[in-house]
Design an enzyme around this catalytic site. Structure first.
Site, PDB file in Angstrom:
ATOM      1  N   LYS A 110      24.654 -31.153  22.768  1.00 15.77           N
ATOM      2  CA  LYS A 110      24.337 -32.591  22.766  1.00 15.77           C
ATOM      3  C   LYS A 110      25.008 -33.265  23.962  1.00 15.77           C
ATOM      4  CE  LYS A 110      22.821 -33.661  18.165  1.00 15.77           C
ATOM      5  NZ  LYS A 110      23.443 -32.888  17.085  1.00 15.77           N
ATOM      6  N   LYS A 189       9.620 -23.273  19.619  1.00 14.11           N
ATOM      7  CA  LYS A 189      10.110 -23.464  18.254  1.00 14.11           C
ATOM      8  C   LYS A 189       9.806 -24.894  17.782  1.00 14.11           C
ATOM      9  CE  LYS A 189      14.214 -23.807  15.457  1.00 14.11           C
ATOM     10  NZ  LYS A 189      15.513 -24.359  15.339  1.00 14.11           N
ATOM     11  N   LYS A 192      11.987 -31.409  15.760  1.00  2.73           N
ATOM     12  CA  LYS A 192      11.835 -32.832  16.051  1.00  2.73           C
ATOM     13  C   LYS A 192      12.240 -33.148  17.488  1.00  2.73           C
ATOM     14  CE  LYS A 192      13.806 -33.242  12.318  1.00  2.73           C
ATOM     15  NZ  LYS A 192      14.498 -33.374  11.046  1.00  2.73           N
TER      16      LYS A 192
END
Ligand code: ADP
Ligand code: TRP
Length: 323
Positions: A110, A189, A192
């Site tokens: 992240k 894959k 979201k």
């Protein structure tokens, strides 16, 4: 066996979530003491929209119940309804080495994407450890991406036990089958974060549209194709019976067909597969007070267990009078 897992309410659940996680949760509610929760406190590390978070949390509960989570067998609750977990999180935080958290892939990933790292994102695995330890969970079914977090949980529990005595049950991860890595509409894959998802409860029209837009290669129709390397076939296989799978595979090998036909078959199979759940969802959505009652009962049961474990931990480290 005491089984526990959490799932974040960061948008509606998609096929990847179902075949990769939810389906296993449903199987594990048979013959085990299962706790499943909607991880809204974890979602708060990325969602900053109050209405969305509240709404998605209710939708997540509806989805899980419609898909077959049985509140008489498993305890279903919302993470923030069990404040004991946040208290336990602090106790664990005081023994969580910074280096251990710095090594976590999810955090590093992240950060490398430019997400501003706050203390919540950094200590995400500590809250996750508290989630697990608060219920003396023995088995934690998770996707491969979460295995490292379970290792952190085991480390923190082991450290606490070493310091203060046997307080926590050391849990084990149950890695969900890799075979269930569901591809998205672009062949990557399904996730979201890649915006390539097809939601479980997508309305019929939207579902068909998304399926028709699934990316395929441009080999000529006549050419025989290997079904095993084709993501459209992979998706179809999730919903089809064995006989249907075999007959589709034979058509791939023979060639002379268009991907449009496979897509139509996929849309129909997916529609059928979730038809009953869709019906149940509609019925439940009309009874919000029933869903609130289920979550309320779940929270009560969960709190009873979490209070017992928290008390144990508090006494062990000296913030509560010894028994
Ligand atoms: P997303 O990647 O869409 O944000 P999450 O990370 O919230 O999904 O995943 C919730 C659960 O669903 C995890 O256990 C994860 O392993 C599983 N999961 C998500 N996407 C897939 C997929 N494409 N195939 C298999 N499992 C998946
Ligand atoms: N971090 C998990 C995920 O994104 C969700 C989660 C939160 C969880 N707490 C947990 C999973 C405890 C298992 C156990 O998938």
């Amino acid at each position: 066996m005491r089984v526990l897992s959490g799932i974040q309410p960061t948008g509606r659940f998609h096929w990847g979530n179902y075949f990769g996680a939810i389906r296993q949760y449903l199987q594990l509610q048979e013959g085990n003491e299962a706790y499943y929760f909607i991880a809204n406190l974890h979602a708060l590390t990325t969602v900053r929209d109050r209405q969305r978070l509240w709404q998605d949390t209710r939708e997540a509960a509806l989805d899980l119940l419609a898909l077959g989570l049985d509140p008489d067998r498993a305890t279903l609750f919302v993470q923030s309804d069990v404040p004991e977990v946040s208290e336990l999180c602090w106790l664990l935080m005081t023994g969580a080495p910074l280096g251990l958290l710095e090594r976590c892939h999810a955090y590093k990933e992240k950060k490398s994407r430019g997400v501003t790292a706050d203390a919540g994102l950094f200590t995400y695995p500590v809250l996750m450890a508290a989630d697990i330890l608060a219920y003396d969970a023995q088995l934690v079914p998770v996707g491969v991406d979460q295995v490292q977090h379970i290792e952190v949980c085991r480390d923190l529990a082991g450290g606490f036990n070493h310091e203060y005595g046997e307080v926590f049950t050391i849990p084990q991860a149950k890695v969900l089958e890799d075979a269930a890595k569901v591809p998205g509409v672009d062949g990557e894959k399904m996730s979201k974060s890649y915006q390539n998802t097809i939601e479980i409860f997508e309305p019929a029209g939207a579902l068909r549209k998304k399926v028709m837009r699934i990316v395929t290669d441009s080999r000529p129709m006549e050419a025989p194709k290997d079904p095993q390397t084709d993501h459209l076939y992979q998706l179809y296989s999730l919903f089809a019976s064995e006989a249907e799978r075999e007959s589709m595979a034979a058509r791939y090998r023979a060639g002379g067909f268009g991907y449009g036909e496979v897509k139509k078959a996929l849309a129909a199979a997916a529609q059928d597969y979730f038809a009953e759940a869709r019906q149940r969802r509609e019925e439940l959505a009309a009874r919000p007070e029933r869903v609130a009652e289920i979550l309320g009962d779940g929270a009560q049961r969960a709190r009873r267990k979490a209070a017992e474990v928290l008390g144990r931990a508090q006494r062990a480290c000296g913030v509560k009078r010894p028994a």
